[in-house]
Design a protein around this motif. Sequence first.
Motif, short mmCIF file in Angstrom:
data_model
loop_
_atom_site.label_atom_id
_atom_site.label_comp_id
_atom_site.label_asym_id
_atom_site.label_seq_id
_atom_site.Cartn_x
_atom_site.Cartn_y
_atom_site.Cartn_z
N THR A 484 90.93 100.18 24.68
CA THR A 484 91.21 98.75 24.88
C THR A 484 90.09 98.13 25.72
N SER A 485 90.02 96.82 25.69
CA SER A 485 89.17 96.12 26.66
C SER A 485 90.00 95.87 27.92
N ASP A 486 89.32 95.45 29.00
CA ASP A 486 90.06 95.23 30.25
C ASP A 486 90.97 94.01 30.17
N GLY A 487 90.90 93.26 29.06
CA GLY A 487 91.83 92.15 28.89
C GLY A 487 93.26 92.60 28.75
N ALA A 494 102.91 84.81 34.66
CA ALA A 494 102.92 83.49 35.28
C ALA A 494 102.83 83.55 36.80
N THR A 495 103.19 84.65 37.40
CA THR A 495 103.12 84.79 38.86
C THR A 495 101.80 85.40 39.32
N GLY A 496 100.92 85.75 38.37
CA GLY A 496 99.64 86.35 38.73
C GLY A 496 99.65 87.86 38.73
N GLY A 497 100.77 88.49 38.41
CA GLY A 497 100.86 89.94 38.40
C GLY A 497 100.07 90.55 37.25
N LEU A 498 99.48 91.73 37.47
CA LEU A 498 98.67 92.41 36.47
C LEU A 498 99.51 93.32 35.58
N GLY A 520 99.14 100.27 17.96
CA GLY A 520 98.31 99.12 18.31
C GLY A 520 99.11 97.84 18.41
N ARG A 521 99.98 97.60 17.45
CA ARG A 521 100.78 96.38 17.49
C ARG A 521 101.80 96.44 18.63
N GLY A 522 102.26 97.63 18.95
CA GLY A 522 103.17 97.77 20.08
C GLY A 522 102.50 97.38 21.40
N ILE A 523 101.23 97.76 21.56
CA ILE A 523 100.49 97.38 22.77
C ILE A 523 100.37 95.86 22.87
N LEU A 524 100.00 95.22 21.76
CA LEU A 524 99.84 93.77 21.77
C LEU A 524 101.17 93.07 22.08
N ALA A 525 102.25 93.55 21.46
CA ALA A 525 103.56 92.93 21.70
C ALA A 525 103.98 93.08 23.15
N CYS A 526 103.71 94.23 23.73
CA CYS A 526 104.11 94.46 25.13
C CYS A 526 103.31 93.57 26.07
N VAL A 527 102.02 93.41 25.79
CA VAL A 527 101.18 92.53 26.62
C VAL A 527 101.66 91.08 26.50
N GLU A 529 104.62 89.99 25.71
CA GLU A 529 105.91 89.85 26.38
C GLU A 529 105.74 89.79 27.89
N PHE A 530 104.82 90.58 28.42
CA PHE A 530 104.57 90.59 29.86
C PHE A 530 103.96 89.26 30.32
N VAL A 531 103.01 88.76 29.57
CA VAL A 531 102.31 87.53 29.96
C VAL A 531 103.25 86.33 29.87
N GLY A 532 104.09 86.29 28.87
CA GLY A 532 105.02 85.18 28.72
C GLY A 532 104.30 83.88 28.45
N VAL A 533 104.60 82.85 29.25
CA VAL A 533 104.03 81.52 29.04
C VAL A 533 102.67 81.36 29.70
N ALA A 534 102.23 82.36 30.45
CA ALA A 534 100.94 82.25 31.14
C ALA A 534 99.81 82.25 30.11
N PRO A 535 98.75 81.48 30.35
CA PRO A 535 97.63 81.46 29.41
C PRO A 535 96.88 82.78 29.42
N GLN A 536 96.30 83.14 28.27
CA GLN A 536 95.51 84.36 28.17
C GLN A 536 94.29 84.23 29.07
#
Length: 550
Positions: A484-487, A494-498, A520-527, A529-536
């Motif tokens: 993966t990339s570090d992205g 939304a709270t700034g958590g990594l 691969g799709r599971g990784i993307l879905a989990c990310v 879901e974690f990010v939520g409404v926060a911008p990429q």
Amino acid sequence: MPSTLPYLTVRDAFGNQREIEISRTPFNLGRQSDNDLVLLDSRISRRHASILKDGDGYVLEDAGSRHGTFVNGERVVSPQRLKSGDQISLGVTDSYALTFSVEEAVLPGLLEKFEKVVEQSPAPQLQHLGLLLQMAQMLLRAPALEEVLTALLDSAVQLANAERGLLFLKEDGGGLQLRLARNKAGAYLETNLSDYSSAVVERVVASGQEVVALEEEASGRITQETGIIRAGARGIVAVPLQKLPMTESVGETFVGAVPELLGLLYLDTRSHAAAVTGLDRQVLQTLAVEGATVIDNARMFRLAREQERLQHEMFLARNIQVGLLPRELPKSDYFQVFAVTMPTEAVGGDYYDMVQLPDARWGFALADVSGKGLPAAILAASLQGAFGAVAAGSPALPELFARVNEYLCERTPSEMYATVLYGVLDREGGFDFVNAGHVPPLVVRAQGGVECMEAANFPLGLFPNVEFQAAHAQLQPGDLIVTTSDGVTEARDATGGLFGEPRLLSLLEPCGGRLAEEVGRGILACVQEFVGVAPQSDDITVSVVQYRPA
């Protein structure tokens, strides 16, 4: 009979919308710069279609375009009669959408009535209003800023009965520049004039208020200061063109902003100097407000067009970058692969690539260029081309990285660099790789467990003349290599958590033996879901290779 004003509502692929009046026919559409409506899309023909006027209205003709012209979904094969509300497509579904509209023009009829009243009445107020209506009509149909400014200046000269008018516009640096000069006969004057009253101009700029005065040309003094009107005096009217301030309320307090100076209208006369000072100030102020509004709208329109152009260029850059990625992921009898990249902006600095090598081997690359957006994308394209060209020759991995590193050090800014993970997989499950400062690859064992394959090398492009060390991993049937990339690990909620590496490891623990695409799709879905409404916050790229020998 009331006249009509046909226009096109143009919506681009990004949802931006603008209206373009069909002020003349034939009205040509296409991507070539001499069209009346220029559409910046390489898939649209240079001269794509034309709108013509006949005795019954308007018709649309295709100009032999490559992808065709459509009205309400039907292809145009002969001149197509247009009616208000018709949807026009230029044969490309993800590009511009056009809507043809016709509205009755109310202002020309009102102007015609007023002209008759003015002819029958000597009242100067009606003449002033007639001039204002003429200017409004011109401003509604003017296709270019130059015509708008000329109409504004000519109307002001007539209102003031002045001998000449000068229009100053504010430059980007903040100073005023003489943009346009016209005399009473409507002829253009040179814009390098110096015989106007600079003292009056400076006073208007400093105060933000209009000045109506008689000035002695020889001394530059206002005659009211001497009490005597001598020969050689000139009448001057100078009005600031200002963007009206917005008033905001903070609690119970109203906060007003200082008006923004857009330009200055300067009128003078020598033959009847005293007469010009009797001008109705309310009429002149109305002219100034309307003029400032027009100039501000023209400025905003120019900025909108520039933004549209930049967005289109980014759209083209995005298509180019996507075209540089593998069009199809390789299919093999001993591995499966899944890869995807998601840039933060239209384009990004991440990419993945696959290189076919001798002896049925395959190379897998994943790179992350420092920065984001267009600069990172340009470097990523350069790196991808250089890396792929050298890798195709199948040199030893340390030599490959050394050669590409020298290339980047010689041709890129010192602050730009790239982290790269590149590995070669063979039929026996051997995976030789070099990690140049990238996120370590993870080996997910089919029998359980996740191994982090650490290997320390500098990123490419940082330092010249460095050596790179290769590492080796032996895969067993069903094992996965996850890169993966570090992205991914640095994605924030939304709270700034990594998202973090521990969360990724925890996600991969139960994935042993699963298919590459599922993981691969599971990784993307989990990310996501974690990010939520926060911008990429960064480009995200995921590559999963599964060793599956027949």
